[in-house]
Design a protein around this motif. Sequence first.
Motif, short mmCIF file in Angstrom:
data_model
loop_
_atom_site.label_atom_id
_atom_site.label_comp_id
_atom_site.label_asym_id
_atom_site.label_seq_id
_atom_site.Cartn_x
_atom_site.Cartn_y
_atom_site.Cartn_z
N MET A 1 -43.06 -35.76 -67.50
CA MET A 1 -43.70 -34.56 -66.97
C MET A 1 -42.65 -33.69 -66.28
N LYS A 2 -42.86 -32.42 -66.34
CA LYS A 2 -41.95 -31.47 -65.70
C LYS A 2 -42.30 -31.33 -64.22
N ILE A 3 -41.26 -31.31 -63.39
CA ILE A 3 -41.47 -31.12 -61.95
C ILE A 3 -41.77 -29.65 -61.68
N HIS A 4 -42.81 -29.40 -60.92
CA HIS A 4 -43.18 -28.05 -60.52
C HIS A 4 -42.54 -27.69 -59.19
N HIS A 5 -42.63 -28.61 -58.21
CA HIS A 5 -42.03 -28.36 -56.90
C HIS A 5 -41.92 -29.65 -56.10
N ILE A 6 -41.17 -29.57 -55.01
CA ILE A 6 -41.08 -30.64 -54.01
C ILE A 6 -41.81 -30.14 -52.77
N GLY A 7 -42.74 -30.94 -52.25
CA GLY A 7 -43.50 -30.56 -51.07
C GLY A 7 -42.88 -31.10 -49.80
N TYR A 8 -42.64 -30.21 -48.84
CA TYR A 8 -42.08 -30.56 -47.53
C TYR A 8 -43.15 -30.38 -46.47
N LEU A 9 -43.36 -31.39 -45.67
CA LEU A 9 -44.28 -31.30 -44.54
C LEU A 9 -43.46 -30.86 -43.33
N VAL A 10 -43.83 -29.71 -42.75
CA VAL A 10 -43.02 -29.14 -41.67
C VAL A 10 -43.89 -28.82 -40.45
N ASP A 11 -43.24 -28.80 -39.29
CA ASP A 11 -43.92 -28.45 -38.05
C ASP A 11 -44.09 -26.94 -37.92
N ASN A 12 -43.11 -26.19 -38.44
CA ASN A 12 -43.13 -24.73 -38.30
C ASN A 12 -42.63 -24.11 -39.59
N ILE A 13 -43.51 -23.48 -40.30
CA ILE A 13 -43.19 -22.94 -41.63
C ILE A 13 -42.11 -21.87 -41.57
N GLU A 14 -42.13 -21.02 -40.56
CA GLU A 14 -41.13 -19.95 -40.45
C GLU A 14 -39.74 -20.51 -40.18
N ASN A 15 -39.63 -21.48 -39.29
CA ASN A 15 -38.32 -22.08 -39.01
C ASN A 15 -37.77 -22.76 -40.26
N ALA A 16 -38.63 -23.50 -40.97
CA ALA A 16 -38.19 -24.19 -42.19
C ALA A 16 -37.79 -23.17 -43.26
N ALA A 17 -38.56 -22.10 -43.41
CA ALA A 17 -38.26 -21.08 -44.42
C ALA A 17 -36.89 -20.46 -44.16
N ARG A 18 -36.59 -20.17 -42.91
CA ARG A 18 -35.28 -19.58 -42.58
C ARG A 18 -34.14 -20.52 -43.00
N GLU A 19 -34.32 -21.81 -42.78
CA GLU A 19 -33.27 -22.76 -43.16
C GLU A 19 -33.11 -22.83 -44.67
N PHE A 20 -34.22 -22.82 -45.42
CA PHE A 20 -34.12 -22.83 -46.87
C PHE A 20 -33.50 -21.53 -47.39
N GLU A 21 -33.78 -20.42 -46.73
CA GLU A 21 -33.16 -19.15 -47.12
C GLU A 21 -31.64 -19.22 -46.92
N ARG A 22 -31.19 -19.89 -45.88
CA ARG A 22 -29.75 -20.07 -45.66
C ARG A 22 -29.12 -20.92 -46.77
N LEU A 23 -29.95 -21.74 -47.42
CA LEU A 23 -29.47 -22.58 -48.53
C LEU A 23 -29.58 -21.87 -49.88
N GLY A 24 -29.98 -20.61 -49.86
CA GLY A 24 -30.04 -19.83 -51.08
C GLY A 24 -31.42 -19.70 -51.72
N PHE A 25 -32.45 -20.18 -51.06
CA PHE A 25 -33.81 -20.04 -51.56
C PHE A 25 -34.39 -18.69 -51.15
N SER A 26 -35.34 -18.19 -51.95
CA SER A 26 -36.03 -16.94 -51.66
C SER A 26 -37.53 -17.17 -51.64
N ARG A 27 -38.20 -16.46 -50.76
CA ARG A 27 -39.66 -16.54 -50.68
C ARG A 27 -40.27 -15.84 -51.88
N ARG A 28 -41.36 -16.42 -52.37
CA ARG A 28 -42.18 -15.75 -53.38
C ARG A 28 -43.56 -15.63 -52.79
N GLY A 29 -43.88 -14.44 -52.38
CA GLY A 29 -45.18 -14.24 -51.76
C GLY A 29 -45.13 -14.53 -50.27
N GLU A 30 -46.31 -14.49 -49.71
CA GLU A 30 -46.47 -14.71 -48.28
C GLU A 30 -47.02 -16.11 -48.02
#
Length: 133
Positions: A1-30
């Motif tokens: 089966m093809k992987i769709h995504h990896i799910g991360y359980l986080v305490d604060n979505i905004e803090n985690a998103a900023r760290e992933f953005e520093r790793l080269g990830f981009s948000r899709r949607g809100e």
Amino acid sequence: MKIHHIGYLVDNIENAAREFERLGFSRRGETVEDTSREVYILFLYNAEQAVELIQPVGETSPVYGLRKKYRNSPYHICYETDDLQREIETMTNINRGYVLIQPPKPAPAIPGCPNVAFLMNSHIGIIELVEMR
């Protein structure tokens, strides 16, 4: 089966998103509130890879109790299927060792996806199946 995504359980979505953005990830949607699962969800992408950030809305969220074990870390892999019900039946066959822990429900954070389901296997943990058409 093809992987769709990896799910991360986080305490604060905004803090985690900023760290992933520093790793080269981009948000899709809100950030989306999934009221049936009592979580906030945000998807980020880096080329072909996707991560799903999941933050419990409160103590009644089904993932709230998982925070002790999976705090700010991956806790499930999501796989694509074109026939969710067939895949669930195959995987929950007694010889496969999967248990359905959350039956199919709509996935408001995944456009074009009618339903997702969660299963547990004692050897690999939680997986999610996403029905892609």
